[in-house]
Design an enzyme around this catalytic site. Structure first.
Site, PDB file in Angstrom:
ATOM      1  N   HIS A  81     -16.166  66.650   0.416  1.00 62.87           N
ATOM      2  CA  HIS A  81     -16.662  65.260   0.558  1.00 62.87           C
ATOM      3  C   HIS A  81     -15.665  64.233   0.462  1.00 62.87           C
ATOM      4  O   HIS A  81     -15.974  63.075   0.882  1.00 62.87           O
ATOM      5  CB  HIS A  81     -17.560  65.134  -0.592  1.00 62.87           C
ATOM      6  CG  HIS A  81     -19.045  65.752  -0.488  1.00 62.87           C
ATOM      7  ND1 HIS A  81     -20.128  65.741  -1.281  1.00 62.87           N
ATOM      8  CD2 HIS A  81     -19.421  66.948   0.410  1.00 62.87           C
ATOM      9  CE1 HIS A  81     -21.152  66.586  -0.561  1.00 62.87           C
ATOM     10  NE2 HIS A  81     -20.539  67.448   0.264  1.00 62.87           N
ATOM     11  N   GLU A 116     -26.135  55.173 -21.908  1.00 63.21           N
ATOM     12  CA  GLU A 116     -26.655  56.426 -22.809  1.00 63.21           C
ATOM     13  C   GLU A 116     -26.881  57.242 -22.028  1.00 63.21           C
ATOM     14  O   GLU A 116     -26.640  58.612 -22.540  1.00 63.21           O
ATOM     15  CB  GLU A 116     -27.978  55.859 -23.459  1.00 63.21           C
ATOM     16  CG  GLU A 116     -29.098  55.385 -22.434  1.00 63.21           C
ATOM     17  CD  GLU A 116     -30.430  55.133 -22.976  1.00 63.21           C
ATOM     18  OE1 GLU A 116     -30.785  55.585 -23.987  1.00 63.21           O
ATOM     19  OE2 GLU A 116     -30.841  53.940 -22.573  1.00 63.21           O
ATOM     20  N   THR A 117     -27.326  57.287 -20.695  1.00 63.03           N
ATOM     21  CA  THR A 117     -27.430  58.512 -19.885  1.00 63.03           C
ATOM     22  C   THR A 117     -26.960  57.973 -18.527  1.00 63.03           C
ATOM     23  O   THR A 117     -27.259  56.662 -18.120  1.00 63.03           O
ATOM     24  CB  THR A 117     -28.982  58.964 -19.784  1.00 63.03           C
ATOM     25  OG1 THR A 117     -29.210  59.389 -21.152  1.00 63.03           O
ATOM     26  CG2 THR A 117     -29.208  60.037 -18.700  1.00 63.03           C
ATOM     27  N   HIS A 167     -26.052  63.191 -20.547  1.00 56.59           N
ATOM     28  CA  HIS A 167     -26.222  62.459 -21.894  1.00 56.59           C
ATOM     29  C   HIS A 167     -25.459  63.143 -22.896  1.00 56.59           C
ATOM     30  O   HIS A 167     -25.378  64.280 -23.029  1.00 56.59           O
ATOM     31  CB  HIS A 167     -27.756  62.215 -22.302  1.00 56.59           C
ATOM     32  CG  HIS A 167     -27.936  61.641 -23.524  1.00 56.59           C
ATOM     33  ND1 HIS A 167     -27.965  60.293 -23.661  1.00 56.59           N
ATOM     34  CD2 HIS A 167     -28.185  62.163 -24.753  1.00 56.59           C
ATOM     35  CE1 HIS A 167     -28.375  60.264 -24.905  1.00 56.59           C
ATOM     36  NE2 HIS A 167     -28.373  61.025 -25.520  1.00 56.59           N
ATOM     37  N   HIS A 191     -30.346  65.455 -19.345  1.00 56.22           N
ATOM     38  CA  HIS A 191     -31.248  64.874 -20.196  1.00 56.22           C
ATOM     39  C   HIS A 191     -32.729  65.017 -19.494  1.00 56.22           C
ATOM     40  O   HIS A 191     -33.746  64.091 -19.827  1.00 56.22           O
ATOM     41  CB  HIS A 191     -31.146  63.455 -20.539  1.00 56.22           C
ATOM     42  CG  HIS A 191     -31.791  63.044 -21.813  1.00 56.22           C
ATOM     43  ND1 HIS A 191     -33.003  63.020 -22.230  1.00 56.22           N
ATOM     44  CD2 HIS A 191     -31.108  62.778 -22.969  1.00 56.22           C
ATOM     45  CE1 HIS A 191     -33.400  62.789 -23.492  1.00 56.22           C
ATOM     46  NE2 HIS A 191     -32.165  62.570 -23.925  1.00 56.22           N
ATOM     47  N   HIS A 233     -17.522  71.989  -1.418  1.00 55.04           N
ATOM     48  CA  HIS A 233     -18.572  73.188  -1.474  1.00 55.04           C
ATOM     49  C   HIS A 233     -18.580  74.107  -0.039  1.00 55.04           C
ATOM     50  O   HIS A 233     -17.902  73.651   1.030  1.00 55.04           O
ATOM     51  CB  HIS A 233     -20.224  72.778  -1.617  1.00 55.04           C
ATOM     52  CG  HIS A 233     -20.670  71.929  -0.642  1.00 55.04           C
ATOM     53  ND1 HIS A 233     -21.206  72.512   0.829  1.00 55.04           N
ATOM     54  CD2 HIS A 233     -20.851  70.451  -0.344  1.00 55.04           C
ATOM     55  CE1 HIS A 233     -21.759  71.217   1.624  1.00 55.04           C
ATOM     56  NE2 HIS A 233     -21.438  70.541   0.966  1.00 55.04           N
ATOM     57  N   CYS A 234     -18.867  75.440  -0.043  1.00 50.73           N
ATOM     58  CA  CYS A 234     -18.936  76.112   1.239  1.00 50.73           C
ATOM     59  C   CYS A 234     -20.253  75.572   1.975  1.00 50.73           C
ATOM     60  O   CYS A 234     -21.222  75.312   1.397  1.00 50.73           O
ATOM     61  CB  CYS A 234     -19.260  77.586   0.793  1.00 50.73           C
ATOM     62  SG  CYS A 234     -19.182  78.766   2.223  1.00 50.73           S
ATOM     63  N   MET A 289     -21.081  78.587  -4.962  1.00 48.36           N
ATOM     64  CA  MET A 289     -19.781  77.890  -4.248  1.00 48.36           C
ATOM     65  C   MET A 289     -19.802  76.509  -4.071  1.00 48.36           C
ATOM     66  O   MET A 289     -19.939  75.657  -3.081  1.00 48.36           O
ATOM     67  CB  MET A 289     -19.768  78.329  -2.782  1.00 48.36           C
ATOM     68  CG  MET A 289     -19.496  80.113  -2.740  1.00 48.36           C
ATOM     69  SD  MET A 289     -19.000  80.728  -1.164  1.00 48.36           S
ATOM     70  CE  MET A 289     -17.161  80.221  -0.985  1.00 48.36           C
ATOM     71  N   ASP A 318     -16.004  72.649   2.398  1.00 46.32           N
ATOM     72  CA  ASP A 318     -16.283  71.048   3.010  1.00 46.32           C
ATOM     73  C   ASP A 318     -15.988  70.308   1.884  1.00 46.32           C
ATOM     74  O   ASP A 318     -16.795  70.395   0.896  1.00 46.32           O
ATOM     75  CB  ASP A 318     -17.685  71.050   3.539  1.00 46.32           C
ATOM     76  CG  ASP A 318     -18.509  69.555   3.415  1.00 46.32           C
ATOM     77  OD1 ASP A 318     -17.692  68.763   3.522  1.00 46.32           O
ATOM     78  OD2 ASP A 318     -19.607  69.314   3.424  1.00 46.32           O
ATOM     79  N   HIS A 332     -25.352  79.682  -0.021  1.00 46.75           N
ATOM     80  CA  HIS A 332     -23.998  79.807  -0.529  1.00 46.75           C
ATOM     81  C   HIS A 332     -23.720  78.892  -1.650  1.00 46.75           C
ATOM     82  O   HIS A 332     -23.202  79.162  -2.665  1.00 46.75           O
ATOM     83  CB  HIS A 332     -22.953  79.558   0.521  1.00 46.75           C
ATOM     84  CG  HIS A 332     -22.811  80.816   1.503  1.00 46.75           C
ATOM     85  ND1 HIS A 332     -21.139  81.162   1.626  1.00 46.75           N
ATOM     86  CD2 HIS A 332     -23.340  81.547   2.169  1.00 46.75           C
ATOM     87  CE1 HIS A 332     -21.405  82.251   2.549  1.00 46.75           C
ATOM     88  NE2 HIS A 332     -22.819  82.504   2.757  1.00 46.75           N
ATOM     89  N   HIS A 352     -16.945  82.418   5.251  1.00 45.85           N
ATOM     90  CA  HIS A 352     -16.990  81.131   4.338  1.00 45.85           C
ATOM     91  C   HIS A 352     -15.944  80.032   4.663  1.00 45.85           C
ATOM     92  O   HIS A 352     -15.343  80.472   5.572  1.00 45.85           O
ATOM     93  CB  HIS A 352     -16.200  81.479   2.811  1.00 45.85           C
ATOM     94  CG  HIS A 352     -17.167  82.595   2.189  1.00 45.85           C
ATOM     95  ND1 HIS A 352     -18.414  82.378   1.524  1.00 45.85           N
ATOM     96  CD2 HIS A 352     -17.002  83.948   2.055  1.00 45.85           C
ATOM     97  CE1 HIS A 352     -18.840  83.534   0.938  1.00 45.85           C
ATOM     98  NE2 HIS A 352     -17.939  84.445   1.187  1.00 45.85           N
TER      99      HIS A 352
END
Length: 382
Positions: free
Chosen positions: A130, A310-311, A286, A337, A165-166, A181, A128, A176, A125
């Site tokens: 971002h 709203e969304t 939403h 939504h 994430h992995c 993950m 990463d 993964h 494993h």
């Protein structure tokens, strides 16, 4: 699986240089040991203990003037998890939860994570971020076999919410991720959040909602399959994954995880910050009965927030944030939504809000009563 590191790191004759990148099957591993060291000895160190979502570890909304080194520890846990009444996942997790914990630091801080891969695990494993710069977000520097640990430090240069994430390479990456993950980190501006006019904004509560798409295979009888271990699940899961149609789309690892006894809570008048991540697919959060007062749809606090949405849209592989002040008591549904995914596949949470009802905002003028349908409620034909 102990062969990938040998393949990546066992190449003989790597010349000494400030930076070595070794490619193997389209993946990269890096040797940065020759880079000059950085002296951070004057910085204050603090350590946060991570907590399982939807909750978030204690943190300051406004940071001190000087950056700090913020230490975290996180264990990788492979385990079976029940994701619905009739479905089980051979999960790969950060700290035993799906999603992994939300980390909170401030812009300019240094994130120092010690990552443990238990000797009981089967898989390699890594992580990463971002939010990080270089080395595949740290993935090139954190690849650990079962029984190993590693420590990564990176500078949080960009404020916002970000996925981690992995990403151990090749077809292992999507497997993964959809096995659980992923998680998120929130890098707050040093002075805290600001609204569209640049005025300070605070929150009374923060909840982290991690959305996951799962791909559970079925047997010849149409029942969801269970597996002995994570390795045993791979080939059947891969076939379902490649069809791109999830069997489940859930918040925080399980259908109903944030409803019933797991429902979120708030009080009338409180401002709640919702951090929402999806590491693999697009989503459309939403809040039924509410709005996004301030929404950092792309999760980046250098950009002014949108208002009164709203969304909003969470791109696959990203995290966003939305702030709402609850004005009415009652049950609010927080959903993806795409209502098929919300209702049929599981992407629904509830927020239970205490307070006093305000008829000025909404009033039931006439309660439901029977009427004579022969004379009322019909439209005259031309």
């Amino acid at each position: 699986m102990l062969t990938r590191r040998a393949a990546l790191m066992g190449a003989a004759g790597i010349a000494a240089s400030p930076l070595v990148v070794k490619a193997a099957q389209g993946e990269e591993i890096m040797d940065t040991s020759m880079a000059p060291p950085v002296d951070l000895s004057t910085l204050t160190r603090i350590k946060h203990k991570l907590v399982a979502p939807p909750f978030v570890h204690a943190h300051d909304q406004v940071g001190p003037a000087e950056p700090r080194i913020v230490e975290f520890e996180m264990k990788i846990v492979e385990k079976e998890m029940q994701i619905a009444d009739d479905a089980y996942l051979q999960a790969m997790t950060f700290n035993g939860s799906v999603p992994g914990p939300l980390m909170v630091v401030h812009e300019g801080d240094y994130v120092e994570l010690t990552l443990f891969n238990s000797a009981d695990n089967m898989m390699q494993h890594n992580i990463d971020f971002h939010s990080a710069t270089g080395a595949l977000g740290g993935g090139s520097l954190t690849l650990v076999n079962p029984g190993e640990k590693t420590t990564l430090r990176f500078k949080a240069t960009r404020p916002g919410t970000f996925v981690y994430h992995c990403a151990p390479g090749g077809p292992m990456i999507p497997w993964h991720v959809v096995s659980g993950m992923s998680g998120a980190i929130m890098v707050l501006p040093r002075d805290g959040l600001s609204d569209h006019n640049g005025q300070p904004v605070t929150y009374d509560r923060v909840y982290y909602i991690g959305e996951n798409d799962f791909y559970i295979p079925k047997d010849e009888n149409g029942d969801y399959m269970r597996f002995e271990d994570v390795g045993d699940s791979y080939s059947d899961t891969l076939e379902v994954m490649n069809g791109l149609i999830p069997s489940h789309v859930v918040f925080n690892g399980k259908v109903g995880a944030l409803t019933g006894e797991g429902a979120l809570t708030a009080a009338q008048g409180e401002r709640v910050l919702f951090v929402h991540s999806q590491a693999n697919r697009d989503s459309r959060p939403h809040l039924i009965g509410g709005h996004g007062d301030l929404v950092w749809e792309m999760g980046k606090f250098n950009n002014p927030p949108d208002r009164d949405l709203e969304t909003w849209f969470i791109r696959g592989g990203s995290a966003g944030a939305a702030l709402y002040e609850f004005l009415q008591p009652g049950v609010y549904a927080y959903v993806n939504h795409n209502l098929i995914e919300a209702v049929n596949l599981g992407a629904t949470a509830h927020v239970l809000v205490e307070g006093d009802w305000n008829n000025d905002l909404m009033e039931q003028v006439v309660a439901p009563t029977e009427y004579d349908s022969a004379f009322e409620g019909k439209t005259a034909l031309p």
